[in-house]
Scaffold this motif. Structure first.
Motif, PDB file in Angstrom:
ATOM      1  N   VAL A  12      -4.483  -7.708   4.585  1.00 51.66           N
ATOM      2  CA  VAL A  12      -5.170  -8.297   3.383  1.00 51.66           C
ATOM      3  C   VAL A  12      -6.949  -8.941   3.562  1.00 51.66           C
ATOM      4  O   VAL A  12      -7.041  -8.617   5.125  1.00 51.66           O
ATOM      5  CB  VAL A  12      -5.329  -9.393   2.679  1.00 51.66           C
ATOM      6  CG1 VAL A  12      -6.508  -9.790   0.910  1.00 51.66           C
ATOM      7  CG2 VAL A  12      -3.916  -9.181   1.171  1.00 51.66           C
ATOM      8  N   ARG A  81      -7.285  -2.548  -4.771  1.00 46.78           N
ATOM      9  CA  ARG A  81      -8.324  -1.198  -4.101  1.00 46.78           C
ATOM     10  C   ARG A  81      -6.958  -1.737  -3.049  1.00 46.78           C
ATOM     11  O   ARG A  81      -6.326  -1.830  -1.841  1.00 46.78           O
ATOM     12  CB  ARG A  81      -9.897  -0.822  -2.981  1.00 46.78           C
ATOM     13  CG  ARG A  81     -10.395  -0.697  -4.681  1.00 46.78           C
ATOM     14  CD  ARG A  81     -10.664   0.704  -5.442  1.00 46.78           C
ATOM     15  NE  ARG A  81     -12.084   0.857  -5.658  1.00 46.78           N
ATOM     16  CZ  ARG A  81     -11.496   0.514  -6.926  1.00 46.78           C
ATOM     17  NH1 ARG A  81     -10.967  -0.521  -7.569  1.00 46.78           N
ATOM     18  NH2 ARG A  81     -12.434   0.866  -7.823  1.00 46.78           N
ATOM     19  N   ARG A  82      -6.912   0.177  -2.447  1.00 49.78           N
ATOM     20  CA  ARG A  82      -5.331   0.345  -1.051  1.00 49.78           C
ATOM     21  C   ARG A  82      -6.365   1.590  -0.190  1.00 49.78           C
ATOM     22  O   ARG A  82      -6.382   2.418  -0.807  1.00 49.78           O
ATOM     23  CB  ARG A  82      -4.395  -0.334  -1.301  1.00 49.78           C
ATOM     24  CG  ARG A  82      -3.744   1.272  -2.158  1.00 49.78           C
ATOM     25  CD  ARG A  82      -2.104   1.103  -2.198  1.00 49.78           C
ATOM     26  NE  ARG A  82      -2.017   1.887  -3.687  1.00 49.78           N
ATOM     27  CZ  ARG A  82      -0.889   2.647  -2.988  1.00 49.78           C
ATOM     28  NH1 ARG A  82       0.336   1.186  -2.293  1.00 49.78           N
ATOM     29  NH2 ARG A  82      -0.267   3.399  -4.225  1.00 49.78           N
ATOM     30  N   ARG A  84      -5.158   3.197   3.701  1.00 49.42           N
ATOM     31  CA  ARG A  84      -4.807   2.927   5.560  1.00 49.42           C
ATOM     32  C   ARG A  84      -5.164   3.337   6.179  1.00 49.42           C
ATOM     33  O   ARG A  84      -6.196   4.680   6.256  1.00 49.42           O
ATOM     34  CB  ARG A  84      -3.535   4.698   5.371  1.00 49.42           C
ATOM     35  CG  ARG A  84      -1.859   3.526   4.433  1.00 49.42           C
ATOM     36  CD  ARG A  84      -0.467   4.178   4.280  1.00 49.42           C
ATOM     37  NE  ARG A  84       0.652   3.673   4.044  1.00 49.42           N
ATOM     38  CZ  ARG A  84       1.442   3.963   4.247  1.00 49.42           C
ATOM     39  NH1 ARG A  84       1.536   5.335   4.394  1.00 49.42           N
ATOM     40  NH2 ARG A  84       2.586   3.449   3.655  1.00 49.42           N
ATOM     41  N   ASP A 102      -0.323  -0.257   4.184  1.00 52.14           N
ATOM     42  CA  ASP A 102      -1.569  -0.230   3.215  1.00 52.14           C
ATOM     43  C   ASP A 102      -2.205  -1.812   3.308  1.00 52.14           C
ATOM     44  O   ASP A 102      -1.488  -2.535   3.547  1.00 52.14           O
ATOM     45  CB  ASP A 102      -0.727  -0.691   1.555  1.00 52.14           C
ATOM     46  CG  ASP A 102      -0.321   1.199   1.306  1.00 52.14           C
ATOM     47  OD1 ASP A 102      -1.265   1.840   1.739  1.00 52.14           O
ATOM     48  OD2 ASP A 102       0.304   0.661   0.042  1.00 52.14           O
ATOM     49  N   ARG A 104      -5.428  -3.994   1.484  1.00 55.06           N
ATOM     50  CA  ARG A 104      -5.189  -4.354   0.208  1.00 55.06           C
ATOM     51  C   ARG A 104      -6.359  -5.143   0.358  1.00 55.06           C
ATOM     52  O   ARG A 104      -6.735  -5.829   1.420  1.00 55.06           O
ATOM     53  CB  ARG A 104      -4.436  -4.769  -0.267  1.00 55.06           C
ATOM     54  CG  ARG A 104      -2.714  -4.136  -0.504  1.00 55.06           C
ATOM     55  CD  ARG A 104      -1.938  -4.716  -1.186  1.00 55.06           C
ATOM     56  NE  ARG A 104      -0.784  -4.540  -0.893  1.00 55.06           N
ATOM     57  CZ  ARG A 104      -0.226  -3.999  -0.980  1.00 55.06           C
ATOM     58  NH1 ARG A 104       0.044  -4.762   0.797  1.00 55.06           N
ATOM     59  NH2 ARG A 104       0.898  -3.552  -0.880  1.00 55.06           N
ATOM     60  N   GLU A 166       5.683  -3.404   2.667  1.00 58.72           N
ATOM     61  CA  GLU A 166       5.739  -2.471   1.594  1.00 58.72           C
ATOM     62  C   GLU A 166       6.619  -2.235   0.534  1.00 58.72           C
ATOM     63  O   GLU A 166       6.657  -1.155  -0.559  1.00 58.72           O
ATOM     64  CB  GLU A 166       6.193  -1.295   2.555  1.00 58.72           C
ATOM     65  CG  GLU A 166       5.449  -0.691   3.980  1.00 58.72           C
ATOM     66  CD  GLU A 166       4.005  -0.234   3.760  1.00 58.72           C
ATOM     67  OE1 GLU A 166       4.238   0.203   2.399  1.00 58.72           O
ATOM     68  OE2 GLU A 166       3.749  -0.626   4.634  1.00 58.72           O
TER      69      GLU A 166
END
Length: 511
Positions: A12, A81-82, A84, A102, A104, A166
């Motif tokens: 995060v 939002r996310r 990689r 991910d 975030r 995940e």
């Protein structure tokens, strides 16, 4: 398997914040890594900055850290939002790609408008990413799906944490022996990395366990067949076999093993053996009647050697001749074995010798009353009359051999004379030859004979000592002749020498 690994301590990121990410090269050679951002909408991908590098060469096992910084533009639509992080191997960008979980972040509400529908962002993001990195739509996630991360090499606990991050779970766990991976680490997963599942779905894992071990038994002393059966019973097998000669154990017996007793091996491993074979044999030759040197050479030619030697008195053969051997002719021995022999020695002789002592340091050749004599101080020993040359030569002989006594057989008018140094008979050496040469005497005038062939011949008015039918000394009677033979055998004389032949003034013997 991707060349790079992405270490993500946190997932995060706060608006206008940053986080640290580790990038490692897990390949066995240097690779060039390019870092890219993949997001659900193309606009959000532009909000993420990568520093201090975005492309660089990493050596094997090299780890480098980067910083991901988030900067929100004014008027950004509120909502989650996310994205990689992609670690792409530059020489193989389509297949060698590592993907992070991910990341975030939340765009706070600005009061400037309602939440935009999701589908325009998805469409725009797909279009933008296809233009930027040329990758298919599999890089993006439809709403309500979770992508399976790569778990190989992680511990079971770390894999479970990664799946939970995940929104996935651990499913069936199988265990499999492995000699290459650490026990407790993930060997395989189903479905594999990159598969898309519904949130909460399970991923089956295969975990490495330490392979079973088999303890190596003691095989020394067993027959080869018995050793094979014992190994088979332990789940092992017989490996290569070497041979070594051994006349102590039966042929085929195990003499050594590798690895040794107590070692632990994987089932099915091989144990090498050294097995006894019958040694080569050498036949013992007949040595009786040979000289010691000849017997030694004959044994050496057969691959044998001369062992201990004993002596035995014998008047019938020359000293040093082999009288007996052990083991006897025809015996079979291992190469290098020894054969003991008994050698002939001259019989011990007891004889009452008639000798006159003198001091070898005091003797001299002098002319006294017109006659040349060898004297010891005031005592004269030998008289050579007018023959000064013979007197001086005899003096040189006595000094060269260190003679301290002159001995006779049957005085007066002795038929035999000899010299001694203590109880030892003189023997010609390099030193004696040098001393004689220094006195002006070259080669000594000597005749050799074999003591084993000595004999006495009676006839006429006396007895003659002969060697190989050659006449040596004439004695007045048998007693004188026998005493002379005893003296010769006692001292081992093999040469009679003369000073002043013909009609020598002085005679002596050498060994």
């Amino acid at each position: 398997m991707p060349s790079f690994e992405i270490d993500t301590p946190q997932l995060v990121i706060e608006p206008s914040g940053s986080l640290q990410v580790g990038i490692s090269n897990s390949a066995n050679q240097a690779r060039t890594c390019r870092l890219e951002i993949a997001a659900e909408d193309a606009e959000a991908a532009g909000w993420i900055a990568i520093s201090p590098w975005q492309e660089r060469n990493l050596h094997p096992n090299e780890r480098s850290e980067i910083t991901l910084s988030l900067t929100l533009p004014p008027g950004a639509a509120a909502g989650p939002r996310r994205f990689r992080l992609l670690a792409v191997e530059v020489s193989n960008p389509d297949e060698d790609v590592a993907r992070s979980p991910d990341f975030r972040f939340e765009v706070p509400g600005s009061g400037g408008g309602g939440k935009l529908p999701l589908w325009p962002f998805i469409a725009a993001g797909v279009a933008a990413l296809l233009l930027v990195i040329g990758v298919g739509a599999y890089l993006f996630w439809p709403a309500g799906t979770a992508q399976v991360p790569g778990l190989s090499g992680l511990t079971l606990a770390a894999a479970e944490a990664r799946l939970e991050a995940e929104d996935l779970a651990v499913g069936r766990v199988d265990r499999r022996e492995s000699g290459s991976a650490a026990p407790g680490t993930i060997l395989a997963q189903d479905p594999g990395e990159g598969a898309e599942l519904a949130p909460g779905s399970a991923v089956a894992l295969t975990v490495a366990t330490e392979p079973a071990r088999a303890e190596v038994p003691n095989l020394v002393g067993l027959s080869q067949d018995k050793a094979r059966n014992v190994l088979r019973a332990r789940g092992l097998r017989m490996g290569g076999t070497a041979t070594r000669e051994s006349g102590s154990v039966a042929p085929g017996t195990v003499l050594a093993q590798d690895p040794g007793e107590g070692a632990e091996l994987a089932p099915g491993s091989a144990v090498a053996l050294t097995v006894a074979t019958e040694p080569a044999r050498a036949e013992v030759p007949n040595l009786i009647g040979l000289s010691q040197d000849k017997a030694r050479n004959v044994l050496r030619a057969r691959g044998l050697r001369m062992g201990g030697t004993a002596t035995r008195e014998s008047g019938s053969v020359a000293p040093g001749t082999v009288l007996a051997q052990n083991p006897g002719e025809g015996a079979e021995l291992a190469p290098g074995s020894a054969v003991a022999v008994a050698l002939a020695a001259a019989p011990r002789v007891t004889v009452d010798e008639d000798c006159i002592r003198h001091n070898p340091g005091n003797i001299a050749a002098k002319q006294i009353g017109g006659r040349w004599k060898i004297v010891d101080g005031s005592h004269w020993m030998l008289d050579f009359g007018a023959d000064a040359d013979s007197a001086k030569k005899v003096l040189a002989v006595l000094k060269a051999y260190g003679a301290d006594r002159i001995c006779y057989v049957s005085r007066p008018q002795p038929p035999m004379m000899y010299i001694l140094n203590g109880d030892s008979a003189p023997s010609a050496t390099a030193a004696t030859r040098q001393r004689l040469a220094a006195a002006g005497i070259g080669r000594e005038d000597c005749i050799g004979f074999d003591p084993a062939t000595l004999d006495l011949e009676s006839g006429g008015a006396g007895v003659t000592l002969v060697s190989d039918r050659s006449r040596m000394i004439r004695f007045r009677n048998m007693d004188e002749a026998k005493k002379a033979m005893l003296v010769i055998r006692k001292h081992g004389f093999t040469r009679q020498c003369f000073v002043g032949r013909p009609n020598p003034e002085f005679k002596y013997f050498l060994r």
